[in-house]
Design a protein around this motif. Structure first.
Motif, PDB file in Angstrom:
ATOM      1  N   THR A 179       0.748  -1.338  -0.226  1.00  0.00           N
ATOM      2  CA  THR A 179       0.116   0.025  -0.295  1.00  0.00           C
ATOM      3  C   THR A 179       0.651   1.780   0.027  1.00  0.00           C
ATOM      4  N   ILE A 180       2.106   1.185  -0.200  1.00  0.00           N
ATOM      5  CA  ILE A 180       2.982   2.787  -0.672  1.00  0.00           C
ATOM      6  C   ILE A 180       3.842   2.090  -1.667  1.00  0.00           C
ATOM      7  N   ILE A 193       1.157   6.219   1.339  1.00  0.00           N
ATOM      8  CA  ILE A 193       0.583   5.081   2.324  1.00  0.00           C
ATOM      9  C   ILE A 193      -0.898   5.618   2.072  1.00  0.00           C
ATOM     10  N   GLY A 194      -1.025   3.991   1.303  1.00  0.00           N
ATOM     11  CA  GLY A 194      -2.870   3.569   1.008  1.00  0.00           C
ATOM     12  C   GLY A 194      -2.985   4.778   0.154  1.00  0.00           C
ATOM     13  N   LEU A 252       4.611  13.487   2.320  1.00  0.00           N
ATOM     14  CA  LEU A 252       4.858  12.501   3.327  1.00  0.00           C
ATOM     15  C   LEU A 252       2.906  11.902   3.203  1.00  0.00           C
ATOM     16  N   VAL A 291      -0.928  10.261   3.329  1.00  0.00           N
ATOM     17  CA  VAL A 291      -1.196   9.300   4.775  1.00  0.00           C
ATOM     18  C   VAL A 291      -2.805   9.457   3.968  1.00  0.00           C
ATOM     19  N   SER A 292      -3.581   8.142   3.150  1.00  0.00           N
ATOM     20  CA  SER A 292      -4.959   8.317   3.634  1.00  0.00           C
ATOM     21  C   SER A 292      -5.317   6.949   4.313  1.00  0.00           C
ATOM     22  N   GLY A 293      -6.069   7.818   5.538  1.00  0.00           N
ATOM     23  CA  GLY A 293      -6.876   6.452   6.541  1.00  0.00           C
ATOM     24  C   GLY A 293      -5.695   6.542   8.093  1.00  0.00           C
ATOM     25  N   THR A 294      -6.339   6.192   8.686  1.00  0.00           N
ATOM     26  CA  THR A 294      -5.475   6.526  10.254  1.00  0.00           C
ATOM     27  C   THR A 294      -4.228   5.878  10.077  1.00  0.00           C
ATOM     28  N   ALA A 295      -3.900   6.255  11.047  1.00  0.00           N
ATOM     29  CA  ALA A 295      -2.737   6.930  11.280  1.00  0.00           C
ATOM     30  C   ALA A 295      -2.137   7.074  12.468  1.00  0.00           C
ATOM     31  N   LEU A 296      -0.737   6.371  13.535  1.00  0.00           N
ATOM     32  CA  LEU A 296      -1.113   6.480  14.917  1.00  0.00           C
ATOM     33  C   LEU A 296       1.053   7.309  14.491  1.00  0.00           C
ATOM     34  N   VAL A 297       1.503   8.504  15.217  1.00  0.00           N
ATOM     35  CA  VAL A 297       2.269   9.219  15.447  1.00  0.00           C
ATOM     36  C   VAL A 297       2.431   9.198  16.943  1.00  0.00           C
TER      37      VAL A 297
END
Length: 70
Positions: free
Chosen positions: A42-43, A52-53, A61, A63-69
């Motif tokens: 998915t990258i 990502i996604g 960068l 990101v499509s969707g939920t991310a935990l940072v």
């Protein structure tokens, strides 16, 4: 391309010249769950941007969707 020998984690890898199959352009490849073939992930890389996604990375960068940072 495959590598022969043990990697730093101690599992064996093999490299052979060439990759065949149907892969999406700009998709970062990964080993499959059996560790015997490569498959898509998915990258994605779009020029200097990473998605990502999403295959449409409009920032360094994306990101499509939920991310935990943390």
């Amino acid at each position: 391309m495959w590598i022969t020998g043990a990697n730093k984690l101690g599992s064996n890898c093999t490299w052979a010249a060439g990759i065949s199959g149907n892969y999406t352009a700009n998709n970062i490849l990964r080993a499959d769950s059996a560790g015997t073939d490569v498959t898509g992930s998915t990258i994605y890389q779009n020029g200097n941007n990473i998605g990502i996604g999403t295959s449409v990375a409009s920032a360094t960068l994306a990101v499509s969707g939920t991310a935990l940072v943390t």
